[in-house]
Scaffold this active site. Structure first.
Site, PDB file in Angstrom:
ATOM      1  N   CYS A 115     -19.077 -10.096  44.534  1.00 14.43           N
ATOM      2  CA  CYS A 115     -20.403 -10.719  45.052  1.00 14.43           C
ATOM      3  C   CYS A 115     -20.105 -12.221  45.611  1.00 14.43           C
ATOM      4  O   CYS A 115     -20.923 -12.670  46.568  1.00 14.43           O
ATOM      5  CB  CYS A 115     -21.590 -10.655  44.160  1.00 14.43           C
ATOM      6  N   HIS A 263     -26.982 -14.533  47.783  1.00 18.64           N
ATOM      7  CA  HIS A 263     -26.387 -13.357  47.455  1.00 18.64           C
ATOM      8  C   HIS A 263     -27.566 -12.300  47.134  1.00 18.64           C
ATOM      9  O   HIS A 263     -28.280 -12.549  46.226  1.00 18.64           O
ATOM     10  CB  HIS A 263     -25.136 -13.184  46.615  1.00 18.64           C
ATOM     11  N   ASN A 293     -27.946  -4.270  47.680  1.00 22.14           N
ATOM     12  CA  ASN A 293     -26.833  -5.351  47.471  1.00 22.14           C
ATOM     13  C   ASN A 293     -25.797  -4.901  48.024  1.00 22.14           C
ATOM     14  O   ASN A 293     -25.149  -3.906  47.673  1.00 22.14           O
ATOM     15  CB  ASN A 293     -26.736  -5.616  45.820  1.00 22.14           C
TER      16      ASN A 293
HETATM   17  C1  LIG Z   1     -29.900  -3.351  36.715  1.00 19.35           C
HETATM   18  C2  LIG Z   1     -31.504  -3.702  36.440  1.00 19.35           C
HETATM   19  C3  LIG Z   1     -32.327  -3.744  37.513  1.00 19.35           C
HETATM   20  C4  LIG Z   1     -32.054  -2.929  35.147  1.00 19.35           C
HETATM   21  O1  LIG Z   1     -33.148  -3.509  34.764  1.00 19.35           O
HETATM   22  P1  LIG Z   1     -33.654  -3.305  33.453  1.00 19.35           P
HETATM   23  O2  LIG Z   1     -34.961  -4.158  33.316  1.00 19.35           O
HETATM   24  O3  LIG Z   1     -32.604  -4.443  32.778  1.00 19.35           O
HETATM   25  O4  LIG Z   1     -33.558  -1.958  32.928  1.00 19.35           O
HETATM   26  P2  LIG Z   1     -32.781  -1.590  31.701  1.00 19.35           P
HETATM   27  O5  LIG Z   1     -31.315  -1.540  32.007  1.00 19.35           O
HETATM   28  O6  LIG Z   1     -32.988  -2.348  30.337  1.00 19.35           O
HETATM   29  O7  LIG Z   1     -33.262  -0.131  31.583  1.00 19.35           O
HETATM   30  C5  LIG Z   1     -34.561   0.026  31.179  1.00 19.35           C
HETATM   31  C6  LIG Z   1     -34.806   1.648  31.398  1.00 19.35           C
HETATM   32  O8  LIG Z   1     -34.737   2.225  32.580  1.00 19.35           O
HETATM   33  C7  LIG Z   1     -33.991   3.089  32.944  1.00 19.35           C
HETATM   34  N1  LIG Z   1     -33.361   3.297  34.050  1.00 19.35           N
HETATM   35  C8  LIG Z   1     -32.016   2.652  34.528  1.00 19.35           C
HETATM   36  N2  LIG Z   1     -31.966   3.153  35.593  1.00 19.35           N
HETATM   37  C9  LIG Z   1     -32.859   3.486  35.990  1.00 19.35           C
HETATM   38  C10 LIG Z   1     -33.244   4.098  37.321  1.00 19.35           C
HETATM   39  N3  LIG Z   1     -32.350   3.881  38.447  1.00 19.35           N
HETATM   40  N4  LIG Z   1     -34.301   4.861  37.731  1.00 19.35           N
HETATM   41  C11 LIG Z   1     -35.333   4.849  36.368  1.00 19.35           C
HETATM   42  N5  LIG Z   1     -34.959   4.500  35.030  1.00 19.35           N
HETATM   43  C12 LIG Z   1     -33.784   3.751  35.021  1.00 19.35           C
HETATM   44  C13 LIG Z   1     -33.034   2.862  31.642  1.00 19.35           C
HETATM   45  O9  LIG Z   1     -32.289   4.108  31.089  1.00 19.35           O
HETATM   46  C14 LIG Z   1     -33.837   2.268  30.448  1.00 19.35           C
HETATM   47  O10 LIG Z   1     -34.357   3.341  29.718  1.00 19.35           O
HETATM   48  P3  LIG Z   1     -34.736   3.643  28.103  1.00 19.35           P
HETATM   49  O11 LIG Z   1     -35.665   2.115  28.051  1.00 19.35           O
HETATM   50  O12 LIG Z   1     -35.475   4.844  27.842  1.00 19.35           O
HETATM   51  O13 LIG Z   1     -33.513   3.125  27.425  1.00 19.35           O
HETATM   52  C15 LIG Z   1     -31.455  -5.320  35.735  1.00 19.35           C
HETATM   53  O14 LIG Z   1     -30.883  -5.578  34.831  1.00 19.35           O
HETATM   54  C16 LIG Z   1     -30.687  -6.206  36.822  1.00 19.35           C
HETATM   55  O15 LIG Z   1     -31.125  -6.308  38.211  1.00 19.35           O
HETATM   56  N6  LIG Z   1     -29.543  -6.833  36.489  1.00 19.35           N
HETATM   57  C17 LIG Z   1     -28.786  -7.693  37.452  1.00 19.35           C
HETATM   58  C18 LIG Z   1     -28.035  -7.000  38.078  1.00 19.35           C
HETATM   59  C19 LIG Z   1     -27.460  -7.658  39.471  1.00 19.35           C
HETATM   60  O16 LIG Z   1     -28.006  -8.589  39.917  1.00 19.35           O
HETATM   61  N7  LIG Z   1     -26.208  -7.177  39.682  1.00 19.35           N
HETATM   62  C20 LIG Z   1     -25.464  -7.698  40.789  1.00 19.35           C
HETATM   63  C21 LIG Z   1     -24.935  -8.803  40.183  1.00 19.35           C
HETATM   64  S1  LIG Z   1     -23.822  -9.491  41.665  1.00 19.35           S
END
Ligand SMILES: CC(C)(COP(=O)(O)OP(=O)(O)OC[C@H]1O[C@@H](n2cnc3c(N)ncnc32)[C@H](O)[C@@H]1OP(=O)(O)O)[C@@H](O)C(=O)NCCC(=O)NCCS
Length: 336
Positions: A115, A263, A293
């Site tokens: 990224c 980004h 992204n």
């Molecule tokens: C990835 C991201 C969106 C996930 O959001 P979150 O609030 O952290 O969600 P979690 O991973 O804790 O998951 C929460 C729940 O949603 C579920 N879940 C994950 N992906 C899902 C999807 N696409 N659709 C529905 N549910 C989903 C999980 O299984 C989890 O379920 P559970 O509570 O029953 O275990 C978030 O962490 C994020 O944006 N992180 C930064 C990522 C990023 O910027 N990456 C690029 C860097 S360059």
């Protein structure tokens, strides 16, 4: 010491639009979850038979940037190509661009900083121009994510976020010391390498071993892994730090930012930064809603779109900032 400036910008995204509802047909997810957590409404995916690849999309963006810069292909002294999804394990996409653009045997350099890759590439190009070694450099960021994601429910926390596309700039030597790339700032912290990673195929995880280790196909190391919340927490800290570092290096303050192009990792990350720095909507450009992204391509795509929409004018202070796998993070301060 010479000065460098961005003389032309270009972007290309595949025509195929994939909405959140389209993804919900492939895996257990839904539009509300994706929009609430990431801000993403849709993204573009290469479609079988549309003739695209990481290098080909990069060439399409590069051709537009070259035309706008009024730089001829044979005047390009160096190609810098940033991607985490190259067409081949080796060689890198840079040499493919040299061949596809039919440029005489110029150097081609591939950058693997995910990224942060575009800013790492821009910074590298900037040094070559400032030292006087080269005059015109093509910097490309391009990604074919859809070719390597797990579109089953197992991969949903990663695969809903990423999209395909490419952006490019032509960086040229300039006589105007007040205009162009004012400074770039690069960082890495490898202790978190595996928090956002794709382990194989690699020399550590070669294909037969991967298959032997994973007869059930669980925990497959050739799909990306992301510790989402850990990445999020680190991202907001490092984005803030590296933006401030860039401003300080140029005796600028937050109020001097005309356009921040973060980004496009997650709309929530951009909004956090915007609120922290008390920036208006006019001072921050986001388009993750439409493209997801796109990793190394996200900044040049956003920069190009902001410029096309007249949101960047001559003399504006434009700040680019990135954070991602590595971890790596970076910023660039530009006087447009
Ligand atoms: C990835 C991201 C969106 C996930 O959001 P979150 O609030 O952290 O969600 P979690 O991973 O804790 O998951 C929460 C729940 O949603 C579920 N879940 C994950 N992906 C899902 C999807 N696409 N659709 C529905 N549910 C989903 C999980 O299984 C989890 O379920 P559970 O509570 O029953 O275990 C978030 O962490 C994020 O944006 N992180 C930064 C990522 C990023 O910027 N990456 C690029 C860097 S360059």
């Amino acid at each position: 010491m010479y000065q460098s400036k961005i003389a032309g910008v270009g972007k290309y995204v595949p025509e195929n639009v994939v909405t959140n509802n389209d993804l919900a047909e492939m895996m257990d997810t839904n539009d509300a979850w994706i929009q609430e957590r990431t801000g993403i409404k849709e993204r573009r995916h290469i479609k079988d038979g549309d003739g695209n690849s990481t290098a080909i999309m990069g060439v399409k963006a590069a051709k537009i940037a070259l035309e706008r810069a009024k730089v001829k292909k044979d005047d390009i002294d160096l190609i810098v190509f940033a991607t985490l999804s190259p067409d081949y394990y080796f060689p890198g996409c840079g040499v493919q661009v040299q061949e596809m653009l039919d440029i005489k045997t110029c150097p081609a350099l591939d950058v693997r900083n995910q990224c942060s890759g575009f800013i790492y590439g821009l910074s590298t190009a900037d040094q070559f121009i400032k030292t006087g070694m080269y005059k015109n450099i093509l910097v490309i960021g391009s990604e074919n994510h859809s070719g390597g994601l797990d579109f089953t429910t197992r991969g949903r926390s990663v695969s809903v976020i990423f999209g395909d596309g490419a952006g490019a700039v032509v960086l040229t030597r300039s006589d105007n010391k007040e205009q162009g790339i004012l400074s770039t700032h690069l960082h890495s912290e490898g202790k978190h390498a595996l928090e956002l990673s794709l382990k194989g195929p690699s020399t550590e995880h070669w294909v037969p071993e991967i298959i032997a280790e994973n007869p059930q196909g669980d925990d497959i190391p050739y799909y990306p892994y992301m510790n989402g919340q850990f990445v999020f927490k680190n991202a907001v800290v490092r984005f803030s730090e590296v933006i401030m570092e860039g401003l300080k290096a140029n005796n600028l303050e937050v109020k001097d930012i005309d356009m921040l192009i973060p980004h496009q990792a997650n709309l929530r990350i951009s909004q956090f930064i915007q609120q922290k720095f008390k920036l208006s909507n006019e001072q921050v450009y986001n388009n993750i809603q439409k493209y997801g992204n796109t990793t190394a391509a996200s900044i040049p795509i956003a920069l190009c779109e902001a410029w096309e929409n007249d949101k960047i004018k001559a003399g504006d202070k434009v700040v680019l900032a990135a954070f991602g796998s590595g971890f790596t993070w970076a910023s660039a301060v530009i006087s447009w």
